[in-house]
Write a protein that holds these residues in place. Structure first.
Motif, mmCIF file in Angstrom:
data_model
loop_
_atom_site.group_PDB
_atom_site.id
_atom_site.type_symbol
_atom_site.label_atom_id
_atom_site.label_comp_id
_atom_site.label_asym_id
_atom_site.label_seq_id
_atom_site.Cartn_x
_atom_site.Cartn_y
_atom_site.Cartn_z
ATOM 1 N N THR A 175 24.209 -107.297 128.054
ATOM 2 C CA THR A 175 24.830 -106.109 128.376
ATOM 3 C C THR A 175 25.506 -106.415 129.733
ATOM 4 N N ASP A 176 24.569 -107.013 130.730
ATOM 5 C CA ASP A 176 24.847 -107.147 132.069
ATOM 6 C C ASP A 176 26.178 -107.922 132.180
ATOM 7 N N THR A 177 26.518 -109.109 131.381
ATOM 8 C CA THR A 177 27.677 -109.623 131.653
ATOM 9 C C THR A 177 28.864 -108.894 130.981
ATOM 10 N N ALA A 178 28.658 -108.175 129.946
ATOM 11 C CA ALA A 178 29.668 -107.223 129.124
ATOM 12 C C ALA A 178 30.099 -106.272 130.287
ATOM 13 N N VAL A 179 29.165 -105.569 131.174
ATOM 14 C CA VAL A 179 29.541 -104.541 131.914
ATOM 15 C C VAL A 179 30.332 -105.083 133.131
ATOM 16 N N SER A 180 29.890 -106.260 133.597
ATOM 17 C CA SER A 180 30.509 -106.748 134.879
ATOM 18 C C SER A 180 32.225 -107.236 134.372
ATOM 19 N N ALA A 181 32.258 -107.566 133.030
ATOM 20 C CA ALA A 181 33.669 -108.016 132.540
ATOM 21 C C ALA A 181 34.360 -106.941 132.254
ATOM 22 N N GLY A 182 33.905 -105.613 132.143
ATOM 23 C CA GLY A 182 34.612 -104.532 131.534
ATOM 24 C C GLY A 182 34.568 -104.695 130.089
ATOM 25 N N GLN A 183 33.813 -105.129 129.424
ATOM 26 C CA GLN A 183 33.707 -105.439 128.133
ATOM 27 C C GLN A 183 32.478 -104.909 127.550
ATOM 28 N N ALA A 184 32.241 -103.864 127.893
ATOM 29 C CA ALA A 184 30.778 -103.224 127.666
ATOM 30 C C ALA A 184 30.872 -102.660 126.297
ATOM 31 N N PRO A 185 30.121 -102.225 125.629
ATOM 32 C CA PRO A 185 29.920 -101.466 124.397
ATOM 33 C C PRO A 185 30.102 -99.806 124.917
ATOM 34 N N ASP A 186 30.368 -99.169 124.135
ATOM 35 C CA ASP A 186 30.480 -97.593 124.505
ATOM 36 C C ASP A 186 29.360 -97.107 125.252
ATOM 37 N N ILE A 187 28.027 -97.479 124.642
ATOM 38 C CA ILE A 187 26.727 -97.020 125.251
ATOM 39 C C ILE A 187 26.007 -98.171 125.760
ATOM 40 N N VAL A 188 25.774 -97.868 127.023
ATOM 41 C CA VAL A 188 25.417 -99.171 127.719
ATOM 42 C C VAL A 188 23.821 -99.122 127.992
#
Length: 449
Positions: free
Chosen positions: A82-95
């Motif tokens: 999740t941390d990686t996805a958030v940083s890359a702007g690739q997070a799921p809709d719900i974090v």
């Protein structure tokens, strides 16, 4: 607490993480383009995953034009993913976040959105317990929704206590009397250790700080009005050091590093461990480990100093849910979050099916389904009514301070650091975060709001 930190506990906390709503969000990045909300889930057991799918995902999809797509991740890696996805702007809709402190980092980095309009729409201020709602705000804006909560308690074997004529201790003198007698009987007086998962030390420190220092003093430190180096904190850490030196805690310093959560729970079950300070996430696993699930018991924390009333409940949020700033359909994402965390009957049906901790909702005993263990009903009926509530470190301490608390505690156990040195370093880290505005405002002691 980061999910990547706590999932390594073999029995206890791993179950709590699935309670924590099992890490959230699914799919490899926010979609919403085809009427879909992405959500990642991570679960302790297949039965828990199945219950979550049925009670939350399937029911939401049956009622909504937008469909939730849950992708199941590994429990041990979902936090890092999740941390990686958030940083890359690739997070799921719900974090997913493992508590409000982590969620606040995402909010301050503008990776999640303010939820005030949804809070008004769904009435979250009235739905959640006041302390939990307030803790979910950053810069006076709602940044996350608390999805599970619990506390620290003292566990024991009711048959062992009856055999020795013990009753759950409420004072330090009573606690140490049982510890001394257990030691003389060849038992480990107090379970502990951090084998396989260094963060187990945090459970111990949280329990002792709240029971020996007290909520008021902890509040003062978190608001910059007191210091970790004050005498009350030093005495609390020295109390733990004394237990280690006597061999009361985990059998001593050497065995502290070879004992894990499973060993402590098993020790309670087979009568070789007298007491264990741990989280309410262990309710389900205790029933699985004890041959007779009816004989494990819990009690509120005893007072470990004259300055603290017995029975303090350190409050802890295990999971916080936010909406990604990149979500194509934030309305639908917020709707699913409310579906998961905001409905008492639905949340308690999940607790009944899985034994998992519920969200911090205002709940009375008569609202629990009959299938819910009576000990769970007692806990979640007592906490909302109590004014003696404190602060779990992984929920209220800023991230770097919390990390220091865990990693540097090993030196306290080995004797390579004094209580003063350990706490001085903790204060230095906290000062940096406090000055940077990276702390959360805790609720006022003895009021819960």
């Amino acid at each position: 607490m980061r999910i990547t930190k706590h999932v390594l506990a073999p029995v206890g906390f791993a179950a709590a993480l699935s309670v924590a709503l099992a890490g959230c969000v699914s799919g490899g990045g926010s979609s919403g383009s085809n009427g879909e909300v992405t959500y990642w889930g991570a679960f302790y057991a297949p039965t828990t995953e199945e219950a979550f799918q049925e009670i939350f995902v399937d029911s939401f999809n049956a009622e909504s034009d937008v469909q939730v797509d849950m992708e199941v991740k590994e429990l041990t890696t979902i936090g890092q993913l999740t941390d990686t996805a958030v940083s890359a702007g690739q997070a799921p809709d719900i974090v997913y976040s493992d508590g409000p402190s982590s969620a606040s980092d995402f909010a301050r980095a503008d990776r999640t959105i303010a939820l005030d309009e949804y809070a008004d729409e769904y009435g979250w201020k009235d739905t959640f317990l006041p302390w939990a709602y307030e803790l979910s705000t950053v810069d006076d804006k709602v940044s996350s929704v608390p999805a599970s909560y619990g506390s620290m308690v003292l566990y024991y074997n009711t048959e062992v206590f009856e055999e020795h004529g013990w009753t759950p201790p409420t004072t330090l003198a009573e606690f140490e009397k049982i510890a001394k007698e257990a030691d003389e009987a060849g038992m480990v007086p107090l379970g502990g250790g951090n084998s396989g998962y260094q963060g187990m030390s945090e459970w111990l420190v949280t329990a002792v700080l709240n029971a020996a220092v007290g909520p008021e003093k902890i509040h003062d430190v978190l608001t910059g009005e007191a210091k970790f180096t004050d005498p009350e904190f030093v005495s609390a850490i020295e109390l733990i050091q004394g237990w280690i030196d006597k061999g009361w805690l985990a059998g001593g310093a050497e065995s502290y590093f070879t004992t894990d959560d499973t060993a402590n729970v098993t020790g309670l079950a087979n009568g070789t461990t007298a007491m264990y300070l741990s989280g309410t996430w262990s309710f389900n696993s205790l029933s699985e480990v004890f041959e007779d699930p009816s004989v494990w018991g819990w009690a509120p924390l005893p007072s470990l100093s004259d300055a603290v009333e017995p029975g303090v409940f350190p409050l802890a949020i295990g999971t916080a849910l936010s909406v990604s700033a990149d979500s194509a359909d934030p309305d639908a994402a917020a709707s699913f979050i409310d579906h998961v965390a905001g409905d008492v009957d639905r949340a308690l049906s999940y607790t009944a099916a899985t034994g998992e901790n519920p969200p911090p909702l205002a709940v009375s005993a008569d609202q629990f389904p009959e299938e819910v263990d009576e000990r769970t009903v007692q806990l979640y009926s007592q906490i909302p009514e109590s004014t003696n509530v404190g602060y779990a470190t992984w929920t209220f301490f800023p991230p770097k301070t919390d990390s220091y608390l865990i990693t540097e505690f090993d030196k306290v156990v080995t004797g390579d650091s004094t209580a003063e040195q350990y706490l001085s370093g903790m204060q230095d880290v906290f000062d940096e975060e406090f000055e940077a505005g990276a702390t959360l405002t805790p609720f006022t002691p003895q009021t819960g709001d």
